[in-house]
Design an enzyme around this catalytic site. Structure first.
Site, PDB file in Angstrom:
ATOM      1  CG  ASP A  60     -31.994  -8.027 -14.500  1.00 39.47           C
ATOM      2  OD1 ASP A  60     -32.173  -6.792 -14.547  1.00 39.47           O
ATOM      3  OD2 ASP A  60     -32.687  -8.790 -13.817  1.00 39.47           O
TER       4      ASP A  60
ATOM      5  CD  GLU B 156     -36.888 -12.659 -17.173  1.00 42.73           C
ATOM      6  OE1 GLU B 156     -37.328 -13.709 -16.681  1.00 42.73           O
ATOM      7  OE2 GLU B 156     -37.220 -11.531 -16.784  1.00 42.73           O
TER       8      GLU B 156
HETATM    9 ZN   LIG Z   1     -38.456 -11.838 -15.105  1.00 39.22          ZN
HETATM   10 ZN   LIG Z   2     -36.588  -9.622 -13.855  1.00 37.98          ZN
END
Ligand SMILES: [Zn+2]
Ligand SMILES: [Zn+2]
Length: 372
Positions: free
Chosen positions: A69, A128
């Site tokens: 991510d 997120e």
């Molecule tokens: Zn997180």
């Molecule tokens: Zn994370």
């Protein structure tokens, strides 16, 4: 890549945290690093603020995905670092700066040493929120290179460096955000009969929400309903016209998630009736469970057990959320925890993960992907 180079990458990424789908500088930074690697059998494509990097194997029988991510959080950093965030109010407080550095380190190895199998490196934005995994999975660029199996890691503050923890089957819970707005009638504090107080309504609502986990969820299943913020009114002597509650829901099964949401709807309808007000619910970002493939995860664990430089732990499932779960719904694979040994938890403004974990992860995943 040399260790000093990896550390400087991590620190430079740490200084430019950007929130979901705003990872423009981050994307450029990663692209520049990849541009410095040999590109004989490497192809790179953009997807929104993310990147997909395909490494062609020399005698491929499959494509193996590795995902990181990219986003930071809207948190004001409070570390003791000499390289704090330069983006005031944003912080890499969930380790995604380490995750990207690790992915670049593994990619760099295979850009220099052609793998047998095809590899797809996935730099995914907006983990997120609002969630990048699902739209990325549905994109044409992803479908073109869709891997046959997929792997990802997440830093774990509570484990020492050198530790890897995972389990076959369910690893992370189902999660959903929860935003509730209550609208009544404001008025003078001394004339409650002419108003409709949303501070009182919100207080009853919060109390009633506590009964869901205690009275509606199977005791052998598990759930969490947490209201993290509550906001209402404008002044001490004015009856509040509105109130807003923000929270999160975690469950170990999709059925419990549906049941919890249904009960929240019911309780809110009750509050609307009893306090003669109107309410709206917004579920925000909802992430599905992270469920590790039994066979691939067992193979990954067997491999890890034989490695001298890592300590493998079979952990319990956790109430954290991760949108990597969407990848695992479609592609068999494994997610695991990587120990970074810090007293502060994920999303804590003071978190300082031990950078040595970067080297552990790169050498481990490089070895694993070479034999997978
Ligand atoms: Zn997180
Ligand atoms: Zn994370």
């Amino acid at each position: 890549m040399k260790q000093e180079e990896l550390i400087s990458i991590r620190r430079e990424l740490h200084q430019i945290p950007e929130i979901g789908f705003e990872e423009v500088k981050t994307q450029n930074y990663v692209k520049e690093k990849i541009a410095g690697m040999p590109d004989n059998y490497v192809t790179i494509k953009e997807w929104r603020t993310g990147l997909l990097v395909f490494v062609e194997g020399h005698t491929p029988s499959k494509t193996i995905g590795y995902r990181t991510d990219m986003d930071g959080l809207p948190i004001k950093e409070q570390t003791t670092y000499s390289f704090p965030s330069l983006h005031e109010g944003n912080m890499h407080a969930c380790g995604h700066d380490l995750h990207m550095t690790i992915a670049l380190g593994i990619l760099d190895h295979f850009a220099h040493n052609q793998p047998k199998e095809n590899l797809l490196f996935i730099f995914q934005p907006a983990e997120e929120g609002p969630g990048g995994a699902l739209p990325m999975l549905q994109s044409e660029v992803f479908k073109q290179w869709k891997p046959d199996e997929i792997y990802a890691l997440h830093i774990a503050p509570e484990y020492p460096v050198g530790t890897i923890a995972t389990r076959p089957g369910l690893l992370f819970a189902n999660t959903s955000e929860l935003f509730i707005n209550l609208n009544g009638i404001g008025g003078h504090a001394a004339r409650p009969h002419q108003a409709n107080d949303m501070v009182v309504a919100a207080s009853h609502l919060v109390t009633q929400l506590q009964t869901i986990v205690g009275r509606n969820v199977d005791p052998l299943d598990s759930a969490v309903v947490t209201i993290g913020t509550i906001e209402g009114g404008t002044k001490q002597n004015i009856i509040a016209e509105t109130a807003r509650l923000e929270g999160t829901i975690r469950t170990l099964s999709l059925e419990s998630m549906q049941k919890v949401k249904q009960r929240i709807r019911g309780i809110i309808q009750g509050v609307e009736t009893s306090f003669d007000c109107s309410a709206t619910i917004d579920w925000g970002s909802t992430y599905c469970q992270v469920s590790n493939d039994e066979r691939l995860t067992q193979a990954f664990m067997n491999f890890s057990e034989q490695q001298k430089d890592v300590h493998l732990i079979e952990c319990r499932e956790a109430m954290t959320g991760e949108d990597f779960g969407y990848f695992l719904e479609e592609i068999p694979g494994t997610m695991f925890w990587l120990g970074v040994n810090t007293p502060y938890g994920l999303h804590d403004a003071r978190i300082e993960p031990n950078e040595n974990a970067i080297f552990t992860a790169i050498s481990h995943m490089t070895a694993f992907l070479s034999q997978a």
